[in-house]
Scaffold this active site. Sequence first.
Site, PDB file in Angstrom:
ATOM      1  NE  ARG B  53      -1.870  -2.017   2.926  1.00  0.00           N
ATOM      2  CZ  ARG B  53      -1.898  -3.284   2.536  1.00  0.00           C
ATOM      3  NH1 ARG B  53      -2.786  -3.682   1.673  1.00  0.00           N
ATOM      4  NH2 ARG B  53      -1.040  -4.153   3.009  1.00  0.00           N
ATOM      5  CB  THR B  54       3.432   2.548   2.301  1.00  0.00           C
ATOM      6  OG1 THR B  54       2.681   2.066   3.405  1.00  0.00           O
ATOM      7  CG2 THR B  54       4.009   3.902   2.627  1.00  0.00           C
ATOM      8  CE  LYS B  82      27.635  -2.450  -7.550  1.00  0.00           C
ATOM      9  NZ  LYS B  82      27.681  -1.248  -8.396  1.00  0.00           N
ATOM     10  NE  ARG B 103       7.241   0.587   5.024  1.00  0.00           N
ATOM     11  CZ  ARG B 103       6.008   0.088   4.998  1.00  0.00           C
ATOM     12  NH1 ARG B 103       5.809  -1.169   4.643  1.00  0.00           N
ATOM     13  NH2 ARG B 103       4.977   0.829   5.327  1.00  0.00           N
ATOM     14  CG  HIS B 131       3.713   4.027   8.351  1.00  0.00           C
ATOM     15  ND1 HIS B 131       3.956   4.877   7.291  1.00  0.00           N
ATOM     16  CD2 HIS B 131       2.996   2.993   7.840  1.00  0.00           C
ATOM     17  CE1 HIS B 131       3.413   4.365   6.203  1.00  0.00           C
ATOM     18  NE2 HIS B 131       2.830   3.229   6.511  1.00  0.00           N
TER      19      HIS B 131
END
Lengths: 148, 305
Positions: B53-54, B82, B103, B131
């Site tokens: 969703r986000t 890396k 996120r 959030h």
Amino acid sequence: MKAYKVYAIKDGTVIDHIPSTKALKVIDILGLENEGILTIGVGFSSEKMGKKDIIKIENKYLKKEETDKISLIAPNATINIIKDGRLKEKRKIEQPKEYFNIVRCLNPNCITSIGDIDTKFYTVSISPLILRCHYCERIVESGEIEIL
Amino acid sequence: MDFAGKSIISIREMDKNSLLKIIETSNRVKNGEYKNFLTGKVLATLFFEPSTRTRLSFESAMRYMGGGVIGFSGTEYTSIKKGETLQDTIMTVSGYCNVIVMRHPVEGTARLASEIAIVPVINAGDGANQHPTQTFLDLFTLSELFANLSDVRVGFLGDLKYGRTVHSLAYALSLYQSPLWFIAPDLLRMPEYLTQEIKENGSRVHEVDDLERLEEHIDVLYVTRIQKERFGDMQEYERIAGCYRVTKKVVDMLGKDIKIMHPLPRVDEIAQEVDELENALYFRQAHNGIPVRQAVLGLVLGRLD
């Protein structure tokens, strides 16, 4: 003539009533390792504390915001500012609003526990002492506070 | 609060007026008052862990309003694989875009990124911590149904100990002094420091361990998932999860006007039979992610005020 265990300083800062054996930690927190002449006394007798440490820093006047950094390990320390051989200012330690790189974050998933990041905490409450991590926002309470 | 150029990291930085501004702007965006207000702007979505969703709603929000999107989901094909540091990734990417949405599984990462980046950073979830845009869309959804958030009686059900959406929304509602009910088994109760803070902000707080023990009427039930991994004993999990499952029968018990919210994804804590009821708000919540995130992007990019 009175024999001094730690000789008097003409100019500088004296930090007295440090809990015994914590003097070196105080020097570490205040970053005084390379700041000229320091005299350190460990395990002196004290009426109030039983035993105490004392630090004399020559030719350096520590400001309040600097000395408040030691509030977590020496909350009852007294700060004496000496100028020209005379006591110019005497003050107690107060809890600062913020702690930079002094307290460890107990959250293993905090960026400061995982990466090479300096910690930063805000004071949420003074009595009881509660701090909040600037990064992960977790709370640490007085009984669980760990000094870095 | 002037949002232009500011990062959005935590609900704790918000006051009531800031929340109100986001709700009002989201409302105007949803009503179609602005067109293509993100044209010429580029969003970078840096998702170090998966999201449905986000990430999709941020990308869709940007594109609907004329903006462009770059980014990654998972670090498999990036320089992070890396060994590039987070600091270097953020510094580099912030030269390629006008705003970053990020996120990361590690708590505090979004805050750190906001201190490094030369563009605003929007926290789309940092571990179990914050959030904030989820809370904005929860508040916005509530505001569509209740004229005054100070009066709305919200019950939180399920895992109140670990749930970041619950912590943030309960905190935000406490700024409105909304009366709150925390309904959870002992093992998953709201953390004491947070309950204390919520009370200090002026909310009346009621704690019960079972929905059937609710003595007063509530307007909204905000449901969260009880996670299996929190329990050592699977029998105990099954017993508790069963008690906190919302079915048609539970909806009937709570009264015909009860609204059921959930941040999604759900597993089985709300029975599918509830979806068809007018009481179910969770898909509306998810869809409100678009206007709310458009409003947030417009505000931090200085295109809306």
